[in-house]
Enzyme design. Structure first.
Site, PDB file in Angstrom:
ATOM      1  CG  ASP A  95      34.239  44.008  46.318  1.00  0.00           C
ATOM      2  OD1 ASP A  95      35.459  44.161  46.188  1.00  0.00           O
ATOM      3  OD2 ASP A  95      33.668  42.910  46.310  1.00  0.00           O
ATOM      4  CD  GLU A 145      40.293  38.446  46.209  1.00  0.00           C
ATOM      5  OE1 GLU A 145      39.949  37.520  45.478  1.00  0.00           O
ATOM      6  OE2 GLU A 145      40.914  39.441  45.777  1.00  0.00           O
TER       7      GLU A 145
HETATM    8  C1  NOJ Z   1      39.062  39.156  42.716  1.00  0.00           C
HETATM    9  C2  NOJ Z   1      37.583  39.226  42.490  1.00  0.00           C
HETATM   10  O1  NOJ Z   1      36.918  38.489  43.480  1.00  0.00           O
HETATM   11  C3  NOJ Z   1      37.337  38.696  41.096  1.00  0.00           C
HETATM   12  O2  NOJ Z   1      35.961  38.485  40.863  1.00  0.00           O
HETATM   13  C4  NOJ Z   1      37.949  39.669  40.129  1.00  0.00           C
HETATM   14  O3  NOJ Z   1      37.836  39.142  38.821  1.00  0.00           O
HETATM   15  C5  NOJ Z   1      39.431  39.912  40.427  1.00  0.00           C
HETATM   16  N1  NOJ Z   1      39.701  40.074  41.822  1.00  0.00           N
HETATM   17  C6  NOJ Z   1      39.921  41.131  39.704  1.00  0.00           C
HETATM   18  O4  NOJ Z   1      39.295  42.285  40.214  1.00  0.00           O
END
Ligand code: NOJ
Ligand code: CA
Length: 570
Positions: free
Chosen positions: A96, A258
């Site tokens: 990640d 994402e």
């Molecule tokens: C998306 C992530 O999947 C989530 O878990 C996180 O809180 C936010 N981005 C901020 O990093």
């Protein structure tokens, strides 16, 4: 065929996957102990949510140091062993990458705070406040954070504010600054050089902020600045630069972006191969069904939705992305979403049937399929009490719903219970032993009490188990070019309950039929009667093709075209 299209990704949220040293927290050695299990499902790629040093304000998405491992999860040696064990099984690891923000404990931020004249100050977004009535100090603008409340925190020493779009401890980086971009590129090279296959990139579509940070919406009340942070042209530029400087130097690198509210057009612009940016992007269109414009705690639509709407969202996304030459990462749940059977299926009598229907959907849509830990045994949402909540988002938004939306406590609680991310974060239910076989001690978060009946050990013993079904559908996907890279076309699109489509690649054509409702129904398939169809997979049983096909609740079937009737009659 592109490598990234063929992968079956299994997402691990490490804190809740498997505890190996009896402290109630999942860890890297716990993951190592379950690698055979993941490989046997048919997955070839693991995406690991963050495992770096963190203060756990957002459970790992607040990173203190991108070059070290959270000691709760293990050491760098454990990581190296994990990576080697994954490779030994012919699998790959995707990390990640959280590049929109660091935690407030990160050395860059610490230096920025220590000395306002240090070069690190410009790594973040510091601004002077506004002066309100009676000389009160107000944040620089009205931006609302994604988790509720003002997006600005005050640094009392310098009397300036800094931007935090998520928790108050996640400080947004200033991507305008070349040094920041280079710093992130270095982090990426470090992990790629270690041998990871690539990255899932956290909120990558908000890395650029509009110049001047103008007010959001009407500019008065706190408002979320979608128009000033989502997919600005510079986000595209920064990702292209990242591709050129880093990603393009690693063959077969795997990237999935994402981002909140990614429009279909932007999704295409991030993933069209000619753009040289990312392999694929997630879309949240499906996951926001029934929610208001502010996201999942925006209750103004009452969380009401129909199967027809669900189908339309999916067809719209699938067909437009195909037309634009983009690529999607498909998923039914993840660490930020409720459990898929509770959200889109049935976590009561049709739990297993609806889990199979959703799995079949996920594996047969156009795009790369991702599955989330526990999905393969149909884990459900958890009955929480307020003291069981662990997630900042839930705890904070409970207050915000009362303060900003003027909801009474009971209503605010109900909304949080429905949508909290904690549902996805209860420990994986490995067995019916105490603590679900996840740990020998009380875990850091509540175990779903249904672990006595829903668990991996029990599922593995069942006939027609969900795990077996995952294996079957994954095996089919792997052997089918039509499912991996075929064209998708809708069949009987207006039907209110059944989603039907063809996947076509050269000589191979498959027909997918899924009843997404808990009702018995029937679908007319007259429009595909010009072919012969043999049943390949059925979630109740294999059934012969019929022009008017009756379906049980959540029944899902795949047919293979064997012959074209046009040819027979000739
Ligand atoms: C998306 C992530 O999947 C989530 O878990 C996180 O809180 C936010 N981005 C901020 O990093
Ligand atoms: Ca542990």
């Amino acid at each position: 065929m592109d490598n990234f299209k063929q992968r079956i990704v299994y997402q691990i949220w490490p804190r809740s996957f498997k505890d190996s040293n009896d402290d109630g927290i999942g860890d890297l050695r716990g993951i190592i102990s379950k690698l055979d299990y993941i490989r046997d499902l048919g997955s070839d790629t693991i995406w690991l949510s963050p495992i770096y040093a963190t203060g756990n304000k957002d459970y790992g998405y607040d990173i203190d140091d991108y070059y070290s491992i959270n000691p709760e999860y293990g050491t760098m040696d454990d990581f190296d062993e994990l990576l080697a064990e994954i490779k030994k099984r012919d699998m790959e690891l995707v990390m990640d990458l959280v590049a929109n923000h660091t935690s407030d404990q990160h050395i860059w931020f610490q230096k920025a705070l220590e000395d306002p004249n240090s070069p690190y100050r410009d790594y973040y977004i510091f601004r002077k406040g506004r002066t309100g009535k009676n000389g009160a100090s107000l944040p620089p603008n009205n931006w609302l954070s994604a988790f509720g409340g003002s997006a600005w925190q005050k640094d009392e020493t310098s009397d300036e504010y800094y931007l935090t779009m998520f928790t108050p401890n996640q400080c947004d980086l200033n991507w305008e600054n070349e040094k920041v971009r280079e710093g992130i590129h270095d982090i990426m090279r470090f992990w790629l050089d270690k041998g990871v296959l690539g990255f899932r990139m956290d909120v990558i579509n908000t890395i650029a902020k509009r110049e001047g940070l103008p007010p959001a919406g009407k500019g008065k009340k706190l408002d979320f600045p979608f128009e000033h942070i989502v997919s600005l042209p510079k986000s595209h530029d920064y990702i292209r630069e990242m591709h050129e400087k880093v990603l393009s130097h690693y063959p077969h690198v795997f990237t999935v972006g994402e981002g909140m509210v990614t429009s279909i057009d932007d999704l295409i612009r991030y993933t069209d191969p000619d753009e040289k940016k990312l392999n694929m992007m997630f879309s949240f269109d499906l996951h926001l069904i029934g929610c208001g414009p502010l996201g999942k705690f925006d209750f103004r639509k009452g969380y009401l939705w129909s199967v027809k709407e669900m189908k339309e969202i999916l067809f719209n996304l699938q067909l437009k992305v195909q037309e634009g030459g983009g690529w999607i990462g498909n998923f039914m749940s993840n660490h930020d979403q409720p459990r898929q059977v509770s959200r889109f299926g049935d976590d009561g009598p049709f739990r297993r049937k609806s889990a199979k229907a959703l799995a079949l959907l996920n594996m047969t849509l156009r795009g790369t399929p991702f599955l989330y830990q526990g999905e393969e045994i149909g884990m459900t949402n958890c009955p929480f009490d307020m003291e069981d909540w662990r997630d900042f988002e839930a705890i904070n938004d409970y207050q915000v719903l009362q303060d900003m939306m003027h909801l009474p406590k009971f209503a605010a609680k109900k909304i949080i219970q429905k949508m909290t991310r904690d549902h996805a974060r209860t420990p994986v239910q490995w067995s019916s032993e105490k603590h679900a076989g996840f740990s020998t001690v009380e875990p850091w978060i509540k175990v779903n009490p249904n672990y006595t009946s829903i668990n991996v050990e029990a599922e593995l013993k069942k006939e027609n188990s969900l795990i077996d079904f995952y294996k079957e559908i994954i095996a089919l996907r792997k052997s089918s070019p039509a499912l991996v890279d075929g064209y998708i076309t809708a069949v009987n699109r207006p039907h209110p309950y059944v989603m039907a489509y063809k996947r076509i690649y050269n000589d191979e054509t498959l027909l997918v039929v899924i009843n997404l409702s808990g009702k018995n129904t029937e679908i007319s398939l007259e429009e595909v009667m010009t072919s012969h169809w043999a049943c390949e997979i059925g979630t109740y049983e294999k059934r012969p093709f019929e022009a008017n096909l009756p379906l049980y609740p959540y029944e899902a079937l795949i047919y293979r075209k064997t012959q074209s009737l046009d040819k027979i009659t000739k």
